[in-house]
Design a protein around this motif. Structure first.
Motif, PDB file in Angstrom:
ATOM      1  N   LEU A 181      37.547 104.310 -43.177  1.00  0.00           N
ATOM      2  CA  LEU A 181      38.997 105.404 -42.323  1.00  0.00           C
ATOM      3  C   LEU A 181      40.086 104.447 -42.237  1.00  0.00           C
ATOM      4  CD1 LEU A 181      36.551 107.570 -39.685  1.00  0.00           C
ATOM      5  CD2 LEU A 181      37.339 107.367 -42.608  1.00  0.00           C
ATOM      6  N   SER A 182      39.973 103.208 -42.700  1.00  0.00           N
ATOM      7  CA  SER A 182      41.821 102.878 -42.492  1.00  0.00           C
ATOM      8  C   SER A 182      43.205 103.445 -42.636  1.00  0.00           C
ATOM      9  CB  SER A 182      41.054 101.804 -44.128  1.00  0.00           C
ATOM     10  OG  SER A 182      42.967 100.543 -43.741  1.00  0.00           O
ATOM     11  N   GLY A 183      43.719 102.973 -41.931  1.00  0.00           N
ATOM     12  CA  GLY A 183      44.767 103.782 -41.945  1.00  0.00           C
ATOM     13  C   GLY A 183      44.086 105.745 -41.041  1.00  0.00           C
ATOM     14  N   ILE A 184      43.590 106.113 -41.305  1.00  0.00           N
ATOM     15  CA  ILE A 184      43.613 107.484 -40.127  1.00  0.00           C
ATOM     16  C   ILE A 184      44.271 107.013 -38.973  1.00  0.00           C
ATOM     17  CG2 ILE A 184      41.734 108.800 -39.352  1.00  0.00           C
ATOM     18  CD1 ILE A 184      42.482 108.652 -42.663  1.00  0.00           C
ATOM     19  N   ASP A 185      45.011 108.049 -38.323  1.00  0.00           N
ATOM     20  CA  ASP A 185      44.685 108.619 -36.749  1.00  0.00           C
ATOM     21  C   ASP A 185      43.513 107.522 -35.707  1.00  0.00           C
ATOM     22  OD1 ASP A 185      45.615 108.807 -34.301  1.00  0.00           O
ATOM     23  OD2 ASP A 185      46.127 111.231 -34.890  1.00  0.00           O
ATOM     24  N   THR A 186      43.052 107.085 -35.369  1.00  0.00           N
ATOM     25  CA  THR A 186      42.568 106.400 -34.199  1.00  0.00           C
ATOM     26  C   THR A 186      42.010 107.625 -33.384  1.00  0.00           C
ATOM     27  OG1 THR A 186      43.781 105.711 -33.103  1.00  0.00           O
ATOM     28  CG2 THR A 186      42.949 104.000 -35.010  1.00  0.00           C
ATOM     29  N   ASN A 187      43.366 108.620 -32.618  1.00  0.00           N
ATOM     30  CA  ASN A 187      42.825 109.253 -31.842  1.00  0.00           C
ATOM     31  C   ASN A 187      42.038 110.428 -32.679  1.00  0.00           C
ATOM     32  OD1 ASN A 187      44.719 109.047 -29.749  1.00  0.00           O
ATOM     33  ND2 ASN A 187      45.956 109.817 -31.388  1.00  0.00           N
ATOM     34  N   LYS A 188      41.807 109.949 -33.890  1.00  0.00           N
ATOM     35  CA  LYS A 188      40.750 111.905 -34.200  1.00  0.00           C
ATOM     36  C   LYS A 188      38.717 110.776 -34.413  1.00  0.00           C
ATOM     37  CE  LYS A 188      43.901 114.656 -37.792  1.00  0.00           C
ATOM     38  NZ  LYS A 188      44.436 114.722 -39.288  1.00  0.00           N
TER      39      LYS A 188
ATOM     40  N   TRP B 268      23.440 115.222 -46.521  1.00  0.00           N
ATOM     41  CA  TRP B 268      23.666 114.579 -47.627  1.00  0.00           C
ATOM     42  C   TRP B 268      25.391 114.349 -46.731  1.00  0.00           C
ATOM     43  CZ3 TRP B 268      21.058 112.578 -51.113  1.00  0.00           C
ATOM     44  CH2 TRP B 268      20.271 113.607 -51.568  1.00  0.00           C
ATOM     45  N   SER B 269      25.658 113.357 -47.051  1.00  0.00           N
ATOM     46  CA  SER B 269      27.303 112.832 -46.359  1.00  0.00           C
ATOM     47  C   SER B 269      28.183 112.264 -47.673  1.00  0.00           C
ATOM     48  CB  SER B 269      27.681 111.782 -45.957  1.00  0.00           C
ATOM     49  OG  SER B 269      26.523 111.221 -46.254  1.00  0.00           O
ATOM     50  N   ASP B 270      28.962 112.006 -47.737  1.00  0.00           N
ATOM     51  CA  ASP B 270      29.937 112.040 -48.602  1.00  0.00           C
ATOM     52  C   ASP B 270      31.471 111.467 -48.037  1.00  0.00           C
ATOM     53  OD1 ASP B 270      31.040 111.945 -51.989  1.00  0.00           O
ATOM     54  OD2 ASP B 270      32.470 113.405 -51.375  1.00  0.00           O
ATOM     55  N   ASP B 271      31.745 110.043 -48.344  1.00  0.00           N
ATOM     56  CA  ASP B 271      32.767 109.214 -48.231  1.00  0.00           C
ATOM     57  C   ASP B 271      34.222 109.996 -48.378  1.00  0.00           C
ATOM     58  OD1 ASP B 271      31.266 107.486 -47.115  1.00  0.00           O
ATOM     59  OD2 ASP B 271      31.650 105.744 -48.357  1.00  0.00           O
ATOM     60  N   VAL B 272      34.004 110.837 -50.105  1.00  0.00           N
ATOM     61  CA  VAL B 272      35.105 111.310 -50.596  1.00  0.00           C
ATOM     62  C   VAL B 272      35.731 112.431 -49.244  1.00  0.00           C
ATOM     63  CG1 VAL B 272      36.483 111.979 -52.073  1.00  0.00           C
ATOM     64  CG2 VAL B 272      34.838 110.482 -52.670  1.00  0.00           C
ATOM     65  N   LEU B 273      34.669 113.449 -49.275  1.00  0.00           N
ATOM     66  CA  LEU B 273      35.365 114.385 -48.240  1.00  0.00           C
ATOM     67  C   LEU B 273      35.423 113.983 -46.937  1.00  0.00           C
ATOM     68  CD1 LEU B 273      32.426 117.008 -49.825  1.00  0.00           C
ATOM     69  CD2 LEU B 273      34.171 116.925 -50.004  1.00  0.00           C
ATOM     70  N   SER B 274      34.891 112.909 -46.525  1.00  0.00           N
ATOM     71  CA  SER B 274      34.833 112.710 -45.179  1.00  0.00           C
ATOM     72  C   SER B 274      36.538 112.238 -45.375  1.00  0.00           C
ATOM     73  CB  SER B 274      33.685 111.349 -44.331  1.00  0.00           C
ATOM     74  OG  SER B 274      32.429 111.983 -44.719  1.00  0.00           O
ATOM     75  N   ARG B 275      36.811 111.598 -45.894  1.00  0.00           N
ATOM     76  CA  ARG B 275      38.121 110.983 -45.237  1.00  0.00           C
ATOM     77  C   ARG B 275      39.365 112.183 -45.791  1.00  0.00           C
ATOM     78  NH1 ARG B 275      41.583 106.058 -45.331  1.00  0.00           N
ATOM     79  NH2 ARG B 275      43.060 106.537 -45.596  1.00  0.00           N
ATOM     80  N   LEU B 276      39.028 113.216 -46.656  1.00  0.00           N
ATOM     81  CA  LEU B 276      39.538 114.351 -46.789  1.00  0.00           C
ATOM     82  C   LEU B 276      39.451 114.937 -45.815  1.00  0.00           C
ATOM     83  CD1 LEU B 276      39.114 115.721 -50.704  1.00  0.00           C
ATOM     84  CD2 LEU B 276      40.767 115.507 -49.395  1.00  0.00           C
ATOM     85  N   LYS B 277      38.764 115.525 -45.053  1.00  0.00           N
ATOM     86  CA  LYS B 277      38.894 115.964 -43.721  1.00  0.00           C
ATOM     87  C   LYS B 277      39.359 115.266 -42.544  1.00  0.00           C
ATOM     88  CE  LYS B 277      34.984 117.298 -40.189  1.00  0.00           C
ATOM     89  NZ  LYS B 277      34.197 117.862 -40.170  1.00  0.00           N
ATOM     90  N   TYR B 278      39.341 113.923 -42.794  1.00  0.00           N
ATOM     91  CA  TYR B 278      39.908 112.852 -41.277  1.00  0.00           C
ATOM     92  C   TYR B 278      41.464 112.968 -41.598  1.00  0.00           C
ATOM     93  CZ  TYR B 278      36.035 110.881 -38.245  1.00  0.00           C
ATOM     94  OH  TYR B 278      35.273 110.719 -38.368  1.00  0.00           O
ATOM     95  N   GLU B 279      42.047 113.298 -43.148  1.00  0.00           N
ATOM     96  CA  GLU B 279      43.419 113.281 -43.865  1.00  0.00           C
ATOM     97  C   GLU B 279      44.116 114.204 -43.481  1.00  0.00           C
ATOM     98  OE1 GLU B 279      43.660 110.267 -47.098  1.00  0.00           O
ATOM     99  OE2 GLU B 279      43.116 111.871 -47.781  1.00  0.00           O
TER     100      GLU B 279
END
Length: 411
Positions: free
Chosen positions: A109-116, A59-70
């Motif tokens: 992942l718009s606006g997320i650090d591209t290094n991550k 399972w995957s979840d976009d909200v959790l994925s975004r939180l992780k990257y942030e």
């Protein structure tokens, strides 16, 4: 006219029985967003009816994925969990079929650090290399399909509310996968036979080079390796079971010679890469390698992709799709590679499918370069088809044959 529920169930059955074609005694691994739970349950029910031993869901979840990257530190993305890779390899060794439901928010992942983003793509590519050998060599059956997610639907149809956008995207997916036809399975059989005719023709010509030209500036020469194999539609896994890796699928494809690509190619649709868009880009090739590039949007991400590893700057796939494909005719920019690549001729940066060359499935990695086969931890399709694309194929005796004219098959 079939109602939504009938098409919903027919679609689930098509994926299990025709797409991945699960067999009695095999496990099934499904990767899905949590929004797809109802659809996954139907697929699981059908798989068990077919004799599947186990249905395992990632399972995957976009909200959790975004939180992780942030919030997570860079080191987290530099170290892909080995247990996740090991689990997929374990299932592959047990003969599992794999279904991936592609429904990510194109701008997750718009606006997320591209290094991550780059760190995760690289670490996952390395960790999943063994698993991907099972799918890219067609040892196991696999199938990539899509179902709507709310965020994806509203990106595609921003002018309407969320509920209507999801409904409209479902209808577009049903149309693209022939669910709106009276007998979808028969329609797929006819479609796959048509693709096979193109495959047989192209394989009979044994082209040496392909020349791509278009009014947008594309002027590219692509050499094909000796013993290359065109494929399209479906194929057989190592047990001899027929499966269809992409639904929808409109392409006929092979591999280029790693060191035989020269000229420039312009993109014709945005590339959804790592939860961001790369758009209006061009690549300059010399002796197979991307030596220069530019993009109006996402240039830094394109650079990260090209620097993934040595093979990321070389092509691994050449795919032909008529401009009049049903997906292109829909007039929808799906912002999803599965759909957009089947609306347009495309190439792929990175790893080639070893099955696209004679003896490739059993070829050792240290033999790849000798035969012009590109290897990489990435494989990213990007679209280059236009309404005036022309492709001229040259055979080993110097004969020239027009393969595409004005974006359409000329053969």
């Amino acid at each position: 006219m079939k109602d939504f529920n009938t098409k919903f169930l027919d679609y689930a059955r098509l994926i299990v029985e025709v797409g991945v074609n699960i067999q009695e005694g095999e496990p099934l691994v499904i990767s899905s967003p949590i929004e797809g739970a109802d659809f996954v349950r139907e697929m699981a029910k059908i798989a068990y009816e077919k004799g599947a031993t186990d249905v395992y869901v990632n399972w995957s979840d976009d909200v959790l994925s975004r939180l992780k990257y942030e919030n997570a530190p860079l080191s987290v993305f530099e170290n892909f969990p080995q247990w996740r890779a090991d689990a997929l390899v374990d299932y592959a060794k047990k003969g599992a079929g794999f279904v991936y439901l592609s429904a990510e928010d194109p701008q997750l992942l718009s606006g997320i650090d591209t290094n991550k983003i780059a760190a995760f793509n690289k670490s996952s590519g390395i960790a999943l290399k063994e698993y991907r050998n099972y799918t890219m060599n067609d040892i196991n059956s696999w199938c990539v399909v899509s179902i709507p997610s709310k965020k994806w639907a509203t990106r595609v149809f921003p002018e309407i509310d969320e509920e209507k956008a999801v409904e409209k995207l479902w209808n577009a997916i049903f149309e693209a996968t022939r669910m709106n036809m009276n007998n979808p399975v028969l329609a797929w059989k006819d479609h796959l036979e048509n693709l096979e005719e193109k495959v047989k023709y192209l394989n009979s010509k044994k082209f040496k080079t392909l020349h791509y030209s278009s009014s947008n500036g594309t002027d590219l020469y692509v050499e094909l390796p000796e013993g290359h194999i065109w494929a399209g539609g479906g194929g057989n896994n190592s047990k001899g079971d027929y499966f269809v890796a992409n639904m929808p699928t409109e392409e006929v494809f092979t591999m280029p010679h790693k060191f035989g690509v020269n000229g420039v190619v312009y993109s014709s649709k945005p590339l959804n890469y790592g939860g961001n868009l790369i758009d209006n880009f061009k690549l300059f090739f010399k002796d197979g390698k991307v030596v220069d590039f530019d993009a109006q949007e996402g240039k830094d991400l394109l650079e990260e992709l090209l620097n993934m590893d040595e093979g990321a700057r070389y092509l691994g796939e050449v795919a032909l799709v008529p401009f009049s494909s049903p997906i292109e005719k829909a007039g929808i920019l799906f912002l999803n590679t599965l759909f957009d690549e089947n609306a347009s001729c495309h190439f792929a940066l990175g790893k080639a499918y070893p099955t696209n060359i004679e003896g490739g499935a059993t070829m050792k990695e240290d033999e790849f370069e000798k035969y012009g086969v590109n290897d990489s931890i990435t494989h990213e399709d990007f679209m280059i088809g236009t309404s005036d694309l022309r492709i001229i194929g040259t055979t080993s005796d110097g004969s020239e044959i027009e393969i595409f004219k004005d974006g359409e098959w000329a053969i």
